[in-house]
Design an enzyme around this catalytic site. Structure first.
Site, PDB file in Angstrom:
ATOM      1  N   GLU A 151      -0.832   1.641  -5.241  1.00  0.00           N
ATOM      2  CA  GLU A 151      -0.663   0.395  -4.492  1.00  0.00           C
ATOM      3  C   GLU A 151      -0.587  -0.816  -5.418  1.00  0.00           C
ATOM      4  O   GLU A 151      -1.455  -0.993  -6.289  1.00  0.00           O
ATOM      5  CB  GLU A 151      -1.821   0.239  -3.512  1.00  0.00           C
ATOM      6  N   HIS A 169       0.843  -1.203   0.000  1.00  0.00           N
ATOM      7  CA  HIS A 169       0.000   0.000   0.000  1.00  0.00           C
ATOM      8  C   HIS A 169       0.890   1.269   0.000  1.00  0.00           C
ATOM      9  O   HIS A 169       0.874   2.044   0.945  1.00  0.00           O
ATOM     10  CB  HIS A 169      -0.862  -0.057   1.272  1.00  0.00           C
TER      11      HIS A 169
END
Ligand code: TA6
Length: 307
Positions: A279, A176
């Site tokens: 991400e 992420h």
């Protein structure tokens, strides 16, 4: 040189077992908690033992590629806002249990150092996440998660899921990544043109990306993106960040903008202006199945160039 002397905790023991002069060093982080500091060819990176979370990547030329909230602290029981949080073994809300945390449970777990390597040009550390024995779920005792951070003239992060059981395990995941930008209003995410995406802010409608992604409000999208690369062009700092990936069929693009930042409460003043998440993931309509005894590895490589 490589070391894999079992596992270690405590800074002195970590440096004795896994320290590599001029390449890998363990230290106390200003955020509280222990980190591995990697250096190679004038570049630097920092990886926290909590969550196996990369917190910093500074190339030989230029500033940190990653953004971390000025309010971030390790050891609070909360995931650190910034760097490269590991979302595993599910992305987003738990598929069936609303009492579970978003993005899995490994971001707040103490990972174990299990390896380090250094050469004249590169430094590498490996951390493993012990599956919490107190979790009574489908994955308990059946999987092992490892993260490898390799620093050379780029930073490569590899997330490896090993299925220790005799049954197939379903997985969604993400690295992420919070990228640092001079001003989100002068940044564009490219490499996703023409792809379908799930718009999480509009009833999960499927839409098609036209041109580069610009930001003037909250953006939260899951792109059906088998890769190989996305990029962020940052006009304010004159920098282009390229994210190359393997074994990832999704790319998530997120900026919380103002209202969500206030709801989150941990972005710091104007934090939303200084970051964008791109991400590397397998999520949304993508589900990975790790075969019995098999391993699934997803990687992202970050590189920065100035213009
Ligand atoms: O990847 C985007 C997202 O799913 C957003 O919806 C937002 O929730 C963000 O992740 C941050 O999640 P976190 O659990 O770290 O606060």
């Amino acid at each position: 040189m490589t070391s894999s002397a079992g596992t270690s905790t405590g800074i002195d023991r970590l440096n004795a077992d896994f320290g590599r002069p001029g390449a890998v060093r363990f230290a106390d982080s200003p955020l509280g908690g222990i980190v591995a500091e990697l250096t190679a060819g004038g570049a630097r990176a920092v990886v926290a033992l909590q969550g196996g979370q990369v917190l910093s990547y500074v190339p030989a030329a230029g500033r940190d590629v990653l953004w971390v909230s000025p309010l971030a602290r390790l050891g609070t029981g909360k995931a650190v806002r910034g760097g490269i949080p590991v979302c595993w073994p599910w992305f987003g809300p738990h598929p069936s249990n609303p009492s579970e945390p978003a993005h899995g449970f490994v971001r707040t777990v103490a990972w174990t150092v299990t390896g380090s390597t250094s050469t004249a040009e590169a430094a590498r550390v490996v951390l493993t996440c012990p599956y919490p024995q107190d979790r009574r779920d489908a994955w308990a005792g059946k999987a092992e998660l490892a993260l490898e951070a390799s620093l050379a003239d780029q930073l490569t992060v590899r997330l490896a899921t090993r299925n220790l059981s005799n049954e197939a395990l379903p997985l969604t995941e993400a690295l992420h990544t919070y990228l640092a930008v001079g001003d989100i209003a002068a940044a564009t995410v490219g490499g996703l043109e023409g792809l379908d995406y799930i718009d999480k802010l509009d009833r999960n409608m499927v839409k098609q990306q036209a041109g580069g992604i610009r930001f003037a409000a909250e953006v939260d999208r899951i792109y059906a993106d088998p890769g190989p690369a996305a990029n962020v062009v940052d006009e304010a700092w004159g920098r282009r960040i390229v994210l190359s990936k393997t074994s990832s069929a999704s790319t998530v693009v997120w900026n919380p903008w103002i209202a969500k930042s206030e709801r989150l409460g941990d972005m710091g003043p104007d934090g939303y202006r200084r970051m964008v998440c791109v991400e590397t993931a397998n999520c949304g309509d993508v589900l990975v199945t790790v075969p019995p005894g098999g391993t699934h590895e997803m990687t992202v490589t970050l590189a920065a160039e100035h213009f």
